[in-house]
Design a protein around this motif. Structure first.
Motif, PDB file in Angstrom:
ATOM      1  N   TYR A  12       0.815  -1.218   0.000  1.00  0.00           N
ATOM      2  CA  TYR A  12       0.000   0.000   0.000  1.00  0.00           C
ATOM      3  C   TYR A  12       0.846   1.265   0.000  1.00  0.00           C
ATOM      4  O   TYR A  12       0.610   2.192  -0.761  1.00  0.00           O
ATOM      5  CB  TYR A  12      -0.935  -0.027   1.209  1.00  0.00           C
ATOM      6  CG  TYR A  12      -2.042   1.006   1.175  1.00  0.00           C
ATOM      7  CD1 TYR A  12      -3.232   0.742   0.509  1.00  0.00           C
ATOM      8  CD2 TYR A  12      -1.907   2.233   1.814  1.00  0.00           C
ATOM      9  CE1 TYR A  12      -4.261   1.678   0.487  1.00  0.00           C
ATOM     10  CE2 TYR A  12      -2.928   3.164   1.796  1.00  0.00           C
ATOM     11  CZ  TYR A  12      -4.104   2.887   1.137  1.00  0.00           C
ATOM     12  OH  TYR A  12      -5.116   3.818   1.118  1.00  0.00           O
ATOM     13  N   GLY A  40     -10.409   3.890   9.849  1.00  0.00           N
ATOM     14  CA  GLY A  40     -10.012   3.287   8.565  1.00  0.00           C
ATOM     15  C   GLY A  40      -8.727   3.950   8.110  1.00  0.00           C
ATOM     16  O   GLY A  40      -8.540   4.303   6.958  1.00  0.00           O
ATOM     17  N   GLU A  57      -7.719   1.052  12.808  1.00  0.00           N
ATOM     18  CA  GLU A  57      -7.487   0.305  11.566  1.00  0.00           C
ATOM     19  C   GLU A  57      -7.588  -1.199  11.875  1.00  0.00           C
ATOM     20  O   GLU A  57      -6.936  -1.678  12.803  1.00  0.00           O
ATOM     21  CB  GLU A  57      -6.083   0.673  11.020  1.00  0.00           C
ATOM     22  CG  GLU A  57      -5.568  -0.201   9.908  1.00  0.00           C
ATOM     23  CD  GLU A  57      -6.481  -0.277   8.682  1.00  0.00           C
ATOM     24  OE1 GLU A  57      -6.980   0.751   8.216  1.00  0.00           O
ATOM     25  OE2 GLU A  57      -6.717  -1.408   8.211  1.00  0.00           O
ATOM     26  N   ALA A  78     -14.715   0.420  12.383  1.00  0.00           N
ATOM     27  CA  ALA A  78     -15.551   1.618  12.503  1.00  0.00           C
ATOM     28  C   ALA A  78     -16.850   1.304  13.234  1.00  0.00           C
ATOM     29  O   ALA A  78     -17.369   2.130  13.989  1.00  0.00           O
ATOM     30  CB  ALA A  78     -15.850   2.160  11.106  1.00  0.00           C
ATOM     31  N   VAL A  94     -11.228   8.587   5.627  1.00  0.00           N
ATOM     32  CA  VAL A  94     -10.776   8.938   4.281  1.00  0.00           C
ATOM     33  C   VAL A  94     -10.766   7.700   3.379  1.00  0.00           C
ATOM     34  O   VAL A  94     -10.032   6.738   3.644  1.00  0.00           O
ATOM     35  CB  VAL A  94      -9.352   9.569   4.352  1.00  0.00           C
ATOM     36  CG1 VAL A  94      -8.798   9.820   2.956  1.00  0.00           C
ATOM     37  CG2 VAL A  94      -9.393  10.869   5.160  1.00  0.00           C
ATOM     38  N   THR A  96     -12.580   5.159   2.971  1.00  0.00           N
ATOM     39  CA  THR A  96     -12.699   3.890   3.694  1.00  0.00           C
ATOM     40  C   THR A  96     -14.138   3.399   3.843  1.00  0.00           C
ATOM     41  O   THR A  96     -14.370   2.207   3.941  1.00  0.00           O
ATOM     42  CB  THR A  96     -12.044   4.014   5.100  1.00  0.00           C
ATOM     43  OG1 THR A  96     -12.247   2.812   5.840  1.00  0.00           O
ATOM     44  CG2 THR A  96     -12.603   5.160   5.916  1.00  0.00           C
TER      45      THR A  96
END
Ligand SMILES: C[S@@+](CC[C@H](N)C(=O)[O-])C[C@H]1O[C@@H](n2cnc3c(N)ncnc32)[C@H](O)[C@@H]1O
Length: 248
Positions: A12, A40, A57, A78, A94, A96
């Motif tokens: 990533y 996220g 995360e 979340a 953002v 996510t």
């Protein structure tokens, strides 16, 4: 359970770097918030570095790529934030929301833990997209239209919400799906594609050959050449900013 980004997120940080123009829009939206939860959070892009931040995360693979100086991170989702009510001035999320299993639960949680502001960067599923998803990968558009929440739904989840159009610069350094709208050759590069979840989970890459042929023959330039004059383009990315609905 192996989470999507445990499977697709290994590289990533190679392609998904913070873009300074997007970062300044997000920073402006977060102005005044002294504490922020980044939900996220991935590898930490767009997290303010001048105040108290906690990242949330779920993916081990993403957590491991967070730089040592990044904000402390909690492994959670979340939909179930491990914080008390009103724990932060602001909550940010953002690119996510479309990965959350229960978007309503996640939005409820952002409202629960933030006192002053909610900042969401997302893509508007009513937007027509751009040439890649219109002409080569219409299934990406179809899938995104199903998994991205309508902007109205996000506005309904906050108080006094406003929507800010986020034009994508032609040289955007954060390599998400729309980032290369003026650099078509980039989509032919497997490293570039590995940072884009639509490609990373795609089983039929044959339209890429057509793209390569169209670039070679000049067909792409004939159809889209005028884009090469543009500095930035609205391809549907939106910042939704509002106050938490339960703190109005
Ligand atoms: C495209 S990445 C965006 C990461 C980061 N916000 C950024 O802008 O680089 C999407 C992130 O959402 C995370 N994610 C997936 N499901 C989630 C959930 N239910 N709750 C919180 N985050 C989730 C993924 O693990 C991944 O790190």
């Amino acid at each position: 359970m192996l989470r999507t980004y445990d499977r697709i997120g290994a590289d990533y940080r190679q392609t998904r770097k913070e873009d300074p123009r997007l970062a300044s829009l997000i920073a402006r939206a977060l102005e005044g918030a002294r504490s922020v939860v980044n939900v996220g959070a991935g590898t930490g892009s767009y997290e303010p570095r001048d105040r108290f931040v906690v990242a949330v995360e779920p993916s081990d693979v993403m957590l491991r790529q967070r730089p040592p100086q990044a904000a402390p991170a909690v492994q959670a989702i979340a939909e179930r934030l491990p914080f008390r009510n009103d724990a932060f001035d602001a909550a940010m999320a953002v690119l996510t929301i479309h990965h959350w299993n229960d978007q309503d639960a996640g939005l409820w949680e952002l409202n629960r833990v933030a006192v002053e502001r909610i900042v969401l960067l997302t893509w508007d599923p009513s937007h027509h997209g751009f040439w890649l998803v219109n002409d080569y990968f219409p299934e990406f558009l179809e899938a995104d239209r199903k998994r991205l929440p309508p902007i109205e739904r996000l506005l309904n989840a906050v108080t006094d919400g406003r929507v800010i159009t986020v034009p994508i610069p032609h040289d955007c350094v954060d390599g998400f799906l729309g980032a290369y709208w003026r650099r078509p050759e980039a989509y032919l590069n497997a490293n570039v594609r590995s940072g884009i979840s639509s490609f990373a989970t795609c089983t039929n890459l044959s339209p890429l050959q057509r793209l390569a042929d169209d670039l070679e023959s000049g067909e792409w330039q004939r159809r889209y050449g005028e884009l090469l004059e543009e500095e930035a383009l609205d391809i549907g990315y939106r910042l939704v900013v509002g106050r938490p609905a339960n703190n109005s």
